[in-house]
Design an enzyme around this catalytic site. Structure first.
Site, mmCIF file in Angstrom:
data_model
loop_
_atom_site.group_PDB
_atom_site.id
_atom_site.type_symbol
_atom_site.label_atom_id
_atom_site.label_comp_id
_atom_site.label_asym_id
_atom_site.label_seq_id
_atom_site.Cartn_x
_atom_site.Cartn_y
_atom_site.Cartn_z
ATOM 1 N N THR A 27 0.856 -1.195 0.000
ATOM 2 C CA THR A 27 0.000 0.000 0.000
ATOM 3 C C THR A 27 0.887 1.239 0.000
ATOM 4 O O THR A 27 1.746 1.385 0.863
ATOM 5 C CB THR A 27 -0.894 -0.025 1.252
ATOM 6 O OG1 THR A 27 -1.812 -1.101 1.123
ATOM 7 C CG2 THR A 27 -1.662 1.281 1.418
ATOM 8 N N HIS A 177 -6.101 -11.426 -1.869
ATOM 9 C CA HIS A 177 -5.516 -11.047 -0.573
ATOM 10 C C HIS A 177 -6.307 -11.741 0.537
ATOM 11 O O HIS A 177 -7.356 -11.269 0.963
ATOM 12 C CB HIS A 177 -5.574 -9.533 -0.409
ATOM 13 C CG HIS A 177 -4.731 -8.994 0.709
ATOM 14 N ND1 HIS A 177 -4.170 -9.797 1.679
ATOM 15 C CD2 HIS A 177 -4.332 -7.730 1.009
ATOM 16 C CE1 HIS A 177 -3.476 -9.039 2.525
ATOM 17 N NE2 HIS A 177 -3.573 -7.778 2.139
ATOM 18 N N ASN A 180 -3.196 -11.000 6.389
ATOM 19 C CA ASN A 180 -3.046 -9.730 7.136
ATOM 20 C C ASN A 180 -4.318 -9.170 7.757
ATOM 21 O O ASN A 180 -4.426 -7.970 7.993
ATOM 22 C CB ASN A 180 -2.383 -8.675 6.246
ATOM 23 C CG ASN A 180 -0.963 -9.053 5.870
ATOM 24 O OD1 ASN A 180 -0.388 -9.927 6.505
ATOM 25 N ND2 ASN A 180 -0.408 -8.431 4.854
ATOM 26 N N TYR A 182 -7.501 -8.937 6.690
ATOM 27 C CA TYR A 182 -8.572 -8.322 5.897
ATOM 28 C C TYR A 182 -9.710 -9.342 5.702
ATOM 29 O O TYR A 182 -9.702 -10.406 6.307
ATOM 30 C CB TYR A 182 -7.987 -7.731 4.608
ATOM 31 C CG TYR A 182 -6.975 -6.659 4.964
ATOM 32 C CD1 TYR A 182 -7.394 -5.451 5.531
ATOM 33 C CD2 TYR A 182 -5.608 -6.880 4.851
ATOM 34 C CE1 TYR A 182 -6.477 -4.481 5.949
ATOM 35 C CE2 TYR A 182 -4.682 -5.912 5.259
ATOM 36 C CZ TYR A 182 -5.129 -4.723 5.811
ATOM 37 O OH TYR A 182 -4.229 -3.770 6.240
ATOM 38 N N ASN A 237 -3.345 -6.488 12.532
ATOM 39 C CA ASN A 237 -4.787 -6.215 12.552
ATOM 40 C C ASN A 237 -5.525 -7.057 13.593
ATOM 41 O O ASN A 237 -6.678 -7.457 13.397
ATOM 42 C CB ASN A 237 -5.429 -6.371 11.166
ATOM 43 C CG ASN A 237 -5.150 -5.185 10.254
ATOM 44 O OD1 ASN A 237 -5.066 -4.045 10.718
ATOM 45 N ND2 ASN A 237 -4.998 -5.445 8.960
HETATM 46 C C1 PHB Z 1 -1.320 -1.276 5.182
HETATM 47 O O1 PHB Z 1 -1.804 -0.407 4.444
HETATM 48 O O2 PHB Z 1 -0.751 -0.995 6.247
HETATM 49 C C2 PHB Z 1 -1.400 -2.664 4.772
HETATM 50 C C3 PHB Z 1 -2.140 -2.986 3.680
HETATM 51 C C4 PHB Z 1 -2.250 -4.298 3.281
HETATM 52 C C5 PHB Z 1 -1.601 -5.275 3.997
HETATM 53 C C6 PHB Z 1 -0.843 -4.957 5.087
HETATM 54 C C7 PHB Z 1 -0.732 -3.647 5.484
HETATM 55 O O3 PHB Z 1 -1.702 -6.536 3.633
#
Ligand code: PHB
Length: 362
Positions: A27, A177, A180, A182, A237
């Protein structure tokens, strides 16, 4: 035949790579406030086309999928037209690029949602901590739990975004994705999924959403252009699971039937996603479980990456942060040129400074 190293070409499904150095998704928040990719993004990705494969920054599949400022989408014709300029620029330099498709689930805020609605998630469980919003840090809201009848719409949104990405925007494929913390990861793990329908409870039920998305996306663009990213050891997260080894071996075993282009596992030797030192790394177990091309990520350098390829720990290695300040990373790794360090202050958002102004080595 000699053992593979980072400069040995490889084929991932339908995608031919000139080397095994993949640019990991990151990102960078340089899209417009309208979520449309900008010209500076075209230059950024073109500068990094020497990677065997670029995986784009995480990109929204729908207008309720966003959780950070200035992250791009790929769900309208205007998104596709802007991404087409990016993929053309990468292809013109001999590179390959797939888009990482995400929905953030609970890692969002009403300010990013259509009509100021609550973000959606498997269960109404807020993440601990605060969200970066561009207007300061805000506590994570408690999301709205998805109704069972809403889930097919989300599965279809992933497939529609994948079709638009490949057919209209010119990407070589997609990465789902599922890492992490999401949306897809929120379904997988029992810390965030307390559902009592067919999408919660057993590992089979918690894996159902990912498998339905994988099936729909594979049908839309071909499994040989579809990859999946997992973070089996990740706690980012506010994620947890009571038995990650059992969960992720089931997930990966079930993914085998599709014949995916690749599986991408965040192993975290080092860096922001690294697990605590005493935690057993699950990547080796998943390598043995997965039958297709295996990509690893997290704190590798030339020596540790070449060793992982030679000893069969992986088929390809992705590098994230090193690509920020070293657009010519493959050349530097080949020549042993010292790596430049990125400026943390310009990682997220802003303009070309700290984005496209890092030079290639002389
Ligand atoms: C972030 O924007 O911090 C971020 C985005 C996607 C990820 C991990 C971190 O998989």
């Amino acid at each position: 035949m000699s053992l593979p190293d980072l400069f040995t070409p490889v084929r991932l499904g339908a995608i031919d790579l000139a080397n095994r150095i993949v640019m990991a998704p990151m990102t960078r928040s340089r899209a417009g406030t309208d979520t449309i990719p900008t010209p500076v993004m075209e230059q950024y990705y073109a500068q990094r086309a020497g990677a065997g494969l670029i995986i784009s920054e995480a990109t929204q599949i729908s207008d309720d999928a966003q959780g950070y400022p200035n992250t791009p989408g790929v769900h309208t014709p205007a998104h596709a037209a802007a991404w087409r300029r990016v993929t053309d620029a990468v292809h013109a330099r001999g590179g390959r690029i797939v888009v990482q498709l995400w929905h953030v689930g609970r890692i969002s805020h009403p300010m990013f949602q259509p009509g100021g609605a609550l973000p959606v998630a498997p269960s109404a469980i807020a993440a601990a901590g605060e969200l970066y919003t561009g207007e300061g840090m805000k506590p994570f809201p408690t999301p709205r739990a998805l109704e069972t009848h809403e889930i097919p719409r989300l599965v279809a949104a992933f497939a529609d975004a994948a079709r638009r990405a490949v057919v209209e925007a010119g990407f070589d494929g997609v990465e789902l994705h599922a890492a992490n913390g999401y949306l897809i990861d929120q379904f997988l793990r029992d810390g965030t999924n307390h559902r009592t329908d067919a999408y919660g409870g057993s590992v089979e039920n918690r894996a159902r959403f990912l498998l339905e998305v994988t099936e729909a996306v594979s049908a839309a663009i071909g499994a040989d252009r579809t990859g999946v990213r997992l973070s089996p050891n990740g706690t980012f997260n506010d994620m947890r699971d009571s038995n990650p080894a059992a969960l992720f071996t089931h997930v990966v075993g079930a993914l085998n039937r599709f014949g995916l282009a690749f599986l991408h596992v965040i192993e975290g030797l080092d860096g922001p996603m690294a697990p605590a030192p005493e935690v057993e790394r699950l990547a080796p177990l998943l390598r043995r479980t997965f039958t297709g091309p295996f990509m690893i990520n997290g704190g590798y350098d030339r020596a540790t990456a070449d060793r992982a390829l030679a000893d069969g720990s992986a088929d390809v290695v992705s590098f994230g942060v090193p690509f920020i300040a070293n657009p010519d990373l493959p050349t530097r790794l080949r020549d042993g040129t010292p790596l430049a360090q990125p400026d943390r202050a310009t990682m997220y958002g802003g303009d070309e400074r700290g984005y496209t102004d890092y030079p290639a080595a002389a």
